[in-house]
Design a protein around this motif. Structure first.
Motif, PDB file in Angstrom:
ATOM      1  N   PRO A 123       0.825  -1.215   0.000  1.00 23.54           N
ATOM      2  CA  PRO A 123       0.000   0.000   0.000  1.00 23.54           C
ATOM      3  C   PRO A 123       0.856   1.261   0.000  1.00 23.54           C
ATOM      4  N   THR A 124       0.461   2.219  -0.827  1.00 18.84           N
ATOM      5  CA  THR A 124       1.255   3.439  -0.985  1.00 18.84           C
ATOM      6  C   THR A 124       0.442   4.655  -0.576  1.00 18.84           C
ATOM      7  N   LEU A 125       0.578   5.014   0.689  1.00 18.58           N
ATOM      8  CA  LEU A 125      -0.008   6.256   1.194  1.00 18.58           C
ATOM      9  C   LEU A 125       0.945   7.414   0.930  1.00 18.58           C
ATOM     10  N   TRP A 126       2.239   7.087   0.962  1.00 14.73           N
ATOM     11  CA  TRP A 126       3.284   8.082   0.704  1.00 14.73           C
ATOM     12  C   TRP A 126       4.349   7.468  -0.191  1.00 14.73           C
ATOM     13  N   TYR A 127       4.864   8.244  -1.118  1.00 13.84           N
ATOM     14  CA  TYR A 127       6.027   7.843  -1.906  1.00 13.84           C
ATOM     15  C   TYR A 127       7.270   8.214  -1.102  1.00 13.84           C
ATOM     16  N   ASP A 128       7.736   7.291  -0.275  1.00 15.13           N
ATOM     17  CA  ASP A 128       8.869   7.592   0.606  1.00 15.13           C
ATOM     18  C   ASP A 128       9.884   6.454   0.635  1.00 15.13           C
ATOM     19  N   GLY A 129       9.897   5.634  -0.415  1.00 18.24           N
ATOM     20  CA  GLY A 129      10.871   4.546  -0.479  1.00 18.24           C
ATOM     21  C   GLY A 129      12.270   5.056  -0.777  1.00 18.24           C
ATOM     22  N   TRP A 130      13.236   4.148  -0.715  1.00 16.96           N
ATOM     23  CA  TRP A 130      14.644   4.566  -0.819  1.00 16.96           C
ATOM     24  C   TRP A 130      15.025   5.066  -2.211  1.00 16.96           C
ATOM     25  N   SER A 131      14.252   4.734  -3.248  1.00 16.23           N
ATOM     26  CA  SER A 131      14.606   5.186  -4.596  1.00 16.23           C
ATOM     27  C   SER A 131      13.956   6.519  -4.973  1.00 16.23           C
ATOM     28  N   ILE A 132      13.093   7.018  -4.105  1.00 16.71           N
ATOM     29  CA  ILE A 132      12.388   8.272  -4.391  1.00 16.71           C
ATOM     30  C   ILE A 132      13.300   9.452  -4.056  1.00 16.71           C
ATOM     31  N   PRO A 133      13.457  10.421  -4.946  1.00 19.83           N
ATOM     32  CA  PRO A 133      14.348  11.568  -4.684  1.00 19.83           C
ATOM     33  C   PRO A 133      13.967  12.312  -3.400  1.00 19.83           C
ATOM     34  N   TRP A 134      14.964  12.817  -2.703  1.00 24.06           N
ATOM     35  CA  TRP A 134      14.731  13.494  -1.435  1.00 24.06           C
ATOM     36  C   TRP A 134      13.881  14.749  -1.603  1.00 24.06           C
ATOM     37  N   TYR A 135      13.926  15.344  -2.788  1.00 20.57           N
ATOM     38  CA  TYR A 135      13.206  16.603  -3.013  1.00 20.57           C
ATOM     39  C   TYR A 135      11.754  16.375  -3.445  1.00 20.57           C
ATOM     40  N   ARG A 136      11.233  15.156  -3.240  1.00 23.24           N
ATOM     41  CA  ARG A 136       9.866  14.829  -3.667  1.00 23.24           C
ATOM     42  C   ARG A 136       8.837  15.756  -3.028  1.00 23.24           C
ATOM     43  N   PHE A 137       9.101  16.189  -1.791  1.00 20.76           N
ATOM     44  CA  PHE A 137       8.128  17.019  -1.079  1.00 20.76           C
ATOM     45  C   PHE A 137       7.897  18.352  -1.785  1.00 20.76           C
ATOM     46  N   LEU A 138       8.849  18.766  -2.611  1.00 22.47           N
ATOM     47  CA  LEU A 138       8.695  20.047  -3.300  1.00 22.47           C
ATOM     48  C   LEU A 138       7.555  20.025  -4.318  1.00 22.47           C
ATOM     49  N   LEU A 139       7.232  18.824  -4.816  1.00 21.65           N
ATOM     50  CA  LEU A 139       6.188  18.728  -5.836  1.00 21.65           C
ATOM     51  C   LEU A 139       4.858  19.246  -5.311  1.00 21.65           C
ATOM     52  N   LYS A 140       4.544  18.943  -4.063  1.00 23.06           N
ATOM     53  CA  LYS A 140       3.278  19.408  -3.501  1.00 23.06           C
ATOM     54  C   LYS A 140       3.237  20.929  -3.407  1.00 23.06           C
ATOM     55  N   HIS A 217       4.061  -6.124   2.681  1.00 19.61           N
ATOM     56  CA  HIS A 217       4.964  -5.022   2.371  1.00 19.61           C
ATOM     57  C   HIS A 217       6.407  -5.515   2.422  1.00 19.61           C
ATOM     58  N   ALA A 218       7.233  -4.999   1.534  1.00 18.39           N
ATOM     59  CA  ALA A 218       8.652  -5.353   1.516  1.00 18.39           C
ATOM     60  C   ALA A 218       9.440  -4.440   2.451  1.00 18.39           C
ATOM     61  N   ARG A 219      10.338  -5.035   3.180  1.00 13.25           N
ATOM     62  CA  ARG A 219      11.175  -4.245   4.093  1.00 13.25           C
ATOM     63  C   ARG A 219      12.018  -3.223   3.322  1.00 13.25           C
ATOM     64  N   GLU A 220      12.437  -3.602   2.106  1.00 12.50           N
ATOM     65  CA  GLU A 220      13.269  -2.728   1.272  1.00 12.50           C
ATOM     66  C   GLU A 220      12.467  -2.107   0.128  1.00 12.50           C
ATOM     67  N   ASP A 221      11.207  -1.885   0.322  1.00 13.15           N
ATOM     68  CA  ASP A 221      10.364  -1.310  -0.730  1.00 13.15           C
ATOM     69  C   ASP A 221      11.004  -0.028  -1.251  1.00 13.15           C
ATOM     70  N   ILE A 223       9.676   2.124  -3.344  1.00 13.82           N
ATOM     71  CA  ILE A 223       8.689   3.172  -3.623  1.00 13.82           C
ATOM     72  C   ILE A 223       8.012   3.680  -2.361  1.00 13.82           C
ATOM     73  N   ALA A 224       7.617   2.765  -1.484  1.00 10.80           N
ATOM     74  CA  ALA A 224       6.864   3.129  -0.274  1.00 10.80           C
ATOM     75  C   ALA A 224       7.463   2.393   0.918  1.00 10.80           C
ATOM     76  N   SER A 225       7.951   3.125   1.897  1.00  5.85           N
ATOM     77  CA  SER A 225       8.648   2.508   3.023  1.00  5.85           C
ATOM     78  C   SER A 225       7.672   1.774   3.944  1.00  5.85           C
ATOM     79  N   LEU A 226       8.237   1.080   4.943  1.00  7.15           N
ATOM     80  CA  LEU A 226       7.422   0.376   5.931  1.00  7.15           C
ATOM     81  C   LEU A 226       6.571   1.315   6.775  1.00  7.15           C
ATOM     82  N   THR A 227       6.834   2.600   6.709  1.00  5.30           N
ATOM     83  CA  THR A 227       5.990   3.574   7.403  1.00  5.30           C
ATOM     84  C   THR A 227       4.533   3.435   6.981  1.00  5.30           C
TER      85      THR A 227
END
Length: 291
Positions: A123-140, A217-221, A223-227
């Motif tokens: 489930p993807t409530l947030w795009y916060d996985g390890w491959s997502i760029p750190w600046y993703r929050f700027l999009l909002k 959920h994958a521990r190393e997801d 796209i979307a972290s275990l959060t």
């Protein structure tokens, strides 16, 4: 054995395996296709369940087609599919991958008498996985600007797959230009905004979602972290069975541990179906005593 009916047309890529009277509705992810869920559906069918993978509105076409729809259109597609499945099945569970898992949860929350169980794959409530760029929050912050509305989130390695062979096959299909095979190669910003709106609408309803739920959920997801899993564990109103994978990335229904995922999901479906049968038998006995 009943004949398998796979119905792709030029407009509708819905897949259905008609089997028994326990049905599983499986929803694909944002920008994806029903094929994402085909392997799971086929395995459910081999166990005697009816499985249906509908095509959500605006999908299996162009980015413009996707942007022309919103989460309420996607929800309407899922609800229509639920109605179709109910015509054949007495027990129905809903599942989904990524955004499809969020949409499935919304369907379960809003249709508690019609949905008897929920399976959420990555489930993807947030795009916060390890491959997502750190600046993703700027999009909002700038999505409502002309530049923001034109932004495209281009798929990049590892494409949700730890299995390198499958990753190569998926990438070739995704970048072939045929969105009906592996989905779009990029997700438009306005479609992402609709996912955020779906999540915002779902969150207040989670405590009222009391059907038995399984979350994979994958521990190393990537796209979307275990959060995402942890949030659901804290906020869902019913029982939550969790499966955390140690050798997969985001596409848990396709990656290295797919057989484990399918086996655990099938056991969950069987458990829900048996509980429903016991409840029905108890109610029948009660009515007989009253009569």
């Amino acid at each position: 054995m009943a004949e398998t009916s796979t119905k792709p047309t030029s407009k509708d890529r819905t897949i259905i395996f008609p089997r028994g009277d326990v049905g599983i509705l499986l929803l694909h992810g944002l920008g994806g296709t029903p094929i994402e869920m085909n392997n799971v559906a086929r395995n459910f069918a081999e166990r005697g369940y009816t499985a249906m993978c509908p095509m959500l509105a605006g999908h299996c076409a162009t980015e413009a087609d996707l942007v022309a729809t919103g989460w309420k259109d996607w929800y309407a597609s899922a609800e229509d599919a639920l109605t179709t499945l109910e015509q054949r099945c007495r027990v129905v569970l809903v599942g989904g991958l990524s955004m499809g898992a969020v949409l499935a949860a919304m369907l379960a929350a809003r249709q508690p008498q019609r949905v008897h169980g929920l399976i959420m794959f990555a489930p993807t409530l947030w795009y916060d996985g390890w491959s997502i760029p750190w600046y993703r929050f700027l999009l909002k912050l700038f999505i409502n600007t002309p530049s923001g509305r034109k932004y495209r989130f281009v798929e990049q390695e590892p494409y949700g797959l730890k299995d390198e062979r499958l990753r190569m096959v998926l990438a070739q299909s995704m970048f072939s230009g045929d969105s009906t095979a592996a989905g779009l190669e990029a997700t438009p910003a306005l479609a992402l905004r609709e996912l955020w709106r779906l999540v915002d609408a779902l969150k207040p309803e989670l405590p009222e979602l009391r059907q038995p739920t399984m979350v994979v959920h994958a521990r190393e997801d990537d796209i979307a972290s275990l959060t995402n899993l942890e949030y659901l564990q804290r906020n869902l109103g019913g029982t939550v069975e969790s499966l955390v994978l140690d050798d997969s990335y985001h596409l848990v229904t396709l990656d290295r541990q797919r057989r484990l995922v399918i086996a655990k999901a099938a056991a969950f479906v069987e458990s829900v179906a048996r509980s429903y049968e016991r409840a029905g038998a108890h109610e029948h006995d009660r009515l007989q005593v009253v009569a």
